[in-house]
Design a protein around this motif. Structure first.
Motif, PDB file in Angstrom:
ATOM      1  N   LEU A  55      -9.934   8.203   0.239  1.00 33.40           N
ATOM      2  CA  LEU A  55      -9.157   9.208  -0.493  1.00 33.40           C
ATOM      3  C   LEU A  55      -8.463  10.180   0.453  1.00 33.40           C
ATOM      4  CD1 LEU A  55     -11.478  10.105  -3.507  1.00 33.40           C
ATOM      5  CD2 LEU A  55      -9.246   8.967  -3.591  1.00 33.40           C
ATOM      6  N   VAL A  56      -9.176  10.633   1.461  1.00 32.12           N
ATOM      7  CA  VAL A  56      -8.589  11.581   2.406  1.00 32.12           C
ATOM      8  C   VAL A  56      -7.414  10.939   3.144  1.00 32.12           C
ATOM      9  CG1 VAL A  56      -9.019  12.873   4.541  1.00 32.12           C
ATOM     10  CG2 VAL A  56     -10.667  12.984   2.668  1.00 32.12           C
ATOM     11  N   LEU A  57      -7.604   9.719   3.625  1.00 33.24           N
ATOM     12  CA  LEU A  57      -6.526   9.045   4.351  1.00 33.24           C
ATOM     13  C   LEU A  57      -5.308   8.821   3.462  1.00 33.24           C
ATOM     14  CD1 LEU A  57      -8.629   6.416   6.302  1.00 33.24           C
ATOM     15  CD2 LEU A  57      -7.209   8.212   7.328  1.00 33.24           C
ATOM     16  N   SER A  58      -5.544   8.368   2.244  1.00 32.50           N
ATOM     17  CA  SER A  58      -4.448   8.022   1.351  1.00 32.50           C
ATOM     18  C   SER A  58      -3.766   9.252   0.759  1.00 32.50           C
ATOM     19  CB  SER A  58      -4.979   7.124   0.231  1.00 32.50           C
ATOM     20  OG  SER A  58      -3.970   6.807  -0.668  1.00 32.50           O
ATOM     21  N   HIS A  59      -4.543  10.145   0.179  1.00 27.57           N
ATOM     22  CA  HIS A  59      -3.951  11.256  -0.571  1.00 27.57           C
ATOM     23  C   HIS A  59      -3.673  12.490   0.266  1.00 27.57           C
ATOM     24  CE1 HIS A  59      -4.182   9.252  -4.412  1.00 27.57           C
ATOM     25  NE2 HIS A  59      -5.371   8.812  -4.048  1.00 27.57           N
ATOM     26  N   GLU A  60      -4.561  12.819   1.169  1.00 28.44           N
ATOM     27  CA  GLU A  60      -4.336  14.030   1.962  1.00 28.44           C
ATOM     28  C   GLU A  60      -3.497  13.751   3.197  1.00 28.44           C
ATOM     29  OE1 GLU A  60      -7.210  16.195   4.785  1.00 28.44           O
ATOM     30  OE2 GLU A  60      -7.497  17.131   2.819  1.00 28.44           O
ATOM     31  N   GLN A  61      -3.811  12.658   3.890  1.00 27.02           N
ATOM     32  CA  GLN A  61      -3.118  12.354   5.136  1.00 27.02           C
ATOM     33  C   GLN A  61      -1.837  11.568   4.912  1.00 27.02           C
ATOM     34  OE1 GLN A  61      -4.230  13.548   8.265  1.00 27.02           O
ATOM     35  NE2 GLN A  61      -5.472  14.760   6.875  1.00 27.02           N
ATOM     36  N   GLY A  62      -1.647  11.022   3.721  1.00 26.78           N
ATOM     37  CA  GLY A  62      -0.401  10.355   3.382  1.00 26.78           C
ATOM     38  C   GLY A  62      -0.218   8.969   3.977  1.00 26.78           C
ATOM     39  N   LEU A  63      -1.312   8.319   4.361  1.00 30.76           N
ATOM     40  CA  LEU A  63      -1.188   6.964   4.899  1.00 30.76           C
ATOM     41  C   LEU A  63      -1.000   5.977   3.747  1.00 30.76           C
ATOM     42  CD1 LEU A  63      -3.897   6.804   7.725  1.00 30.76           C
ATOM     43  CD2 LEU A  63      -1.509   7.506   7.879  1.00 30.76           C
ATOM     44  N   SER A  64      -0.278   4.914   4.017  1.00 31.80           N
ATOM     45  CA  SER A  64      -0.099   3.864   3.018  1.00 31.80           C
ATOM     46  C   SER A  64      -1.417   3.117   2.832  1.00 31.80           C
ATOM     47  CB  SER A  64       0.984   2.882   3.483  1.00 31.80           C
ATOM     48  OG  SER A  64       0.499   2.145   4.606  1.00 31.80           O
ATOM     49  N   ASN A  65      -1.498   2.303   1.791  1.00 32.35           N
ATOM     50  CA  ASN A  65      -2.715   1.523   1.565  1.00 32.35           C
ATOM     51  C   ASN A  65      -2.991   0.579   2.734  1.00 32.35           C
ATOM     52  OD1 ASN A  65      -3.070   2.828  -0.833  1.00 32.35           O
ATOM     53  ND2 ASN A  65      -2.654   1.072  -2.132  1.00 32.35           N
ATOM     54  N   SER A  66      -1.953  -0.020   3.305  1.00 29.67           N
ATOM     55  CA  SER A  66      -2.186  -0.933   4.432  1.00 29.67           C
ATOM     56  C   SER A  66      -2.655  -0.159   5.663  1.00 29.67           C
ATOM     57  CB  SER A  66      -0.946  -1.773   4.734  1.00 29.67           C
ATOM     58  OG  SER A  66       0.127  -0.953   5.144  1.00 29.67           O
ATOM     59  N   GLU A  67      -2.120   1.042   5.882  1.00 24.80           N
ATOM     60  CA  GLU A  67      -2.571   1.857   7.010  1.00 24.80           C
ATOM     61  C   GLU A  67      -4.003   2.348   6.797  1.00 24.80           C
ATOM     62  OE1 GLU A  67       1.707   3.688   8.454  1.00 24.80           O
ATOM     63  OE2 GLU A  67       0.637   4.644   6.802  1.00 24.80           O
ATOM     64  N   THR A  68      -4.313   2.748   5.556  1.00 23.66           N
ATOM     65  CA  THR A  68      -5.683   3.157   5.226  1.00 23.66           C
ATOM     66  C   THR A  68      -6.627   1.995   5.449  1.00 23.66           C
ATOM     67  OG1 THR A  68      -4.893   4.804   3.635  1.00 23.66           O
ATOM     68  CG2 THR A  68      -7.167   4.046   3.373  1.00 23.66           C
ATOM     69  N   ALA A  69      -6.215   0.806   5.029  1.00 20.25           N
ATOM     70  CA  ALA A  69      -7.040  -0.397   5.227  1.00 20.25           C
ATOM     71  C   ALA A  69      -7.288  -0.631   6.713  1.00 20.25           C
ATOM     72  CB  ALA A  69      -6.354  -1.610   4.603  1.00 20.25           C
ATOM     73  N   ASP A  70      -6.255  -0.465   7.519  1.00 22.85           N
ATOM     74  CA  ASP A  70      -6.388  -0.672   8.960  1.00 22.85           C
ATOM     75  C   ASP A  70      -7.368   0.326   9.571  1.00 22.85           C
ATOM     76  OD1 ASP A  70      -5.723  -1.839  11.496  1.00 22.85           O
ATOM     77  OD2 ASP A  70      -4.480  -0.077  11.882  1.00 22.85           O
ATOM     78  N   VAL A  71      -7.245   1.597   9.198  1.00 19.26           N
ATOM     79  CA  VAL A  71      -8.144   2.617   9.738  1.00 19.26           C
ATOM     80  C   VAL A  71      -9.587   2.320   9.342  1.00 19.26           C
ATOM     81  CG1 VAL A  71      -8.769   5.065   9.649  1.00 19.26           C
ATOM     82  CG2 VAL A  71      -6.362   4.411   9.855  1.00 19.26           C
ATOM     83  N   LEU A  72      -9.790   1.887   8.092  1.00 17.90           N
ATOM     84  CA  LEU A  72     -11.143   1.630   7.597  1.00 17.90           C
ATOM     85  C   LEU A  72     -11.669   0.251   7.966  1.00 17.90           C
ATOM     86  CD1 LEU A  72     -10.870   3.238   4.044  1.00 17.90           C
ATOM     87  CD2 LEU A  72     -11.951   4.199   6.096  1.00 17.90           C
ATOM     88  N   GLY A  73     -10.794  -0.598   8.515  1.00 18.67           N
ATOM     89  CA  GLY A  73     -11.219  -1.947   8.884  1.00 18.67           C
ATOM     90  C   GLY A  73     -11.425  -2.847   7.683  1.00 18.67           C
ATOM     91  N   LEU A  74     -10.591  -2.677   6.661  1.00 16.52           N
ATOM     92  CA  LEU A  74     -10.683  -3.461   5.430  1.00 16.52           C
ATOM     93  C   LEU A  74      -9.362  -4.175   5.170  1.00 16.52           C
ATOM     94  CD1 LEU A  74     -12.239  -0.722   3.102  1.00 16.52           C
ATOM     95  CD2 LEU A  74     -13.455  -2.635   4.152  1.00 16.52           C
ATOM     96  N   GLY A  75      -9.391  -5.100   4.226  1.00 17.33           N
ATOM     97  CA  GLY A  75      -8.158  -5.702   3.751  1.00 17.33           C
ATOM     98  C   GLY A  75      -7.488  -4.754   2.764  1.00 17.33           C
ATOM     99  N   VAL A  76      -6.214  -4.981   2.492  1.00 17.64           N
ATOM    100  CA  VAL A  76      -5.464  -4.112   1.590  1.00 17.64           C
ATOM    101  C   VAL A  76      -6.046  -4.178   0.178  1.00 17.64           C
ATOM    102  CG1 VAL A  76      -3.208  -3.647   0.545  1.00 17.64           C
ATOM    103  CG2 VAL A  76      -3.358  -4.230   2.967  1.00 17.64           C
ATOM    104  N   ASP A  77      -6.374  -5.376  -0.321  1.00 22.29           N
ATOM    105  CA  ASP A  77      -6.951  -5.490  -1.669  1.00 22.29           C
ATOM    106  C   ASP A  77      -8.271  -4.747  -1.764  1.00 22.29           C
ATOM    107  OD1 ASP A  77      -4.804  -6.990  -2.495  1.00 22.29           O
ATOM    108  OD2 ASP A  77      -5.835  -8.926  -2.302  1.00 22.29           O
ATOM    109  N   ALA A  78      -9.107  -4.872  -0.755  1.00 25.16           N
ATOM    110  CA  ALA A  78     -10.399  -4.166  -0.745  1.00 25.16           C
ATOM    111  C   ALA A  78     -10.178  -2.652  -0.717  1.00 25.16           C
ATOM    112  CB  ALA A  78     -11.238  -4.607   0.447  1.00 25.16           C
TER     113      ALA A  78
END
Length: 189
Positions: A137-160
């Motif tokens: 939530l912080v990465l996506s909503h507060e930091q403004g990262l896209s879902n793919s960028e959030t996935a990359d930071v968290l080490g997950l796939g985009v769907d996950a």
């Protein structure tokens, strides 16, 4: 990167060649967001600033090895997250919330108080979420990262990541409703 060129890649190339001006430009652009993100993890302003300093020190030292696989800002967040989580693991204690944040000036103190209480309520609810949901939530909503960028930071796939964000939003909504049940009634009216 979806066909969009990241201007920070050129800065990273210049930093790799020892360009201090490019380094200052990159750090000036992203320092505040990295400090904010580290603070959201550690809840300690001084530690967040130290983490951000280490992120940019590593950027300077490791610029030659940087390979553009996404936006530079996502890479900076990933480094900050690793450092912050490592710090929390070492600390292994309770996290004290930094109360030293200044309140903005206002002509309407009542409105300011209500806003502060709302922010504190959201912050408290966020802390009750599992770590990965909170970080997503912080990465996506507060930091403004896209879902793919959030996935990359968290080490997950985009769907996950999208699934994680949906669960996090539902959980947060539920926690906020439990904390303030009359607000749910106001929303349905």
């Amino acid at each position: 990167m979806n066909g969009v060129e990241d201007p920070d890649h050129a800065l990273m190339q210049r930093i790799a060649s020892g360009d201090a001006r490019a380094f200052r430009q990159l750090s000036d652009q992203h320092l505040k967001t990295i400090v904010t993100y580290a603070y959201r993890i550690t809840h300690n302003r001084a530690e967040a600033e130290e983490i951000a300093q280490e992120v940019f020190l590593r950027t300077w030292r490791e610029a030659e090895r940087y390979r553009p696989e996404g936006r530079v800002v996502a890479w900076l967040h990933k480094v900050a997250q690793r450092l912050a989580l490592d710090l929390l693991r070492r600390r292994r204690g309770t996290v004290a919330v930094d109360e030293a944040l200044e309140a903005p000036a206002s002509d309407n103190p009542q409105q300011l108080l209500v806003r502060k209480q709302n922010v504190q309520g959201v912050q408290a609810a966020l802390q009750l979420l599992p770590e990965r949901q909170r970080l997503a939530l912080v990465l996506s909503h507060e930091q403004g990262l896209s879902n793919s960028e959030t996935a990359d930071v968290l080490g997950l796939g985009v769907d996950a990541t999208e699934s994680l964000l949906a669960r996090a939003r539902r959980s947060l909504r539920q926690l906020l409703t439990q904390a303030n049940p009359e607000s749910e009634g106001q929303r349905t009216q």
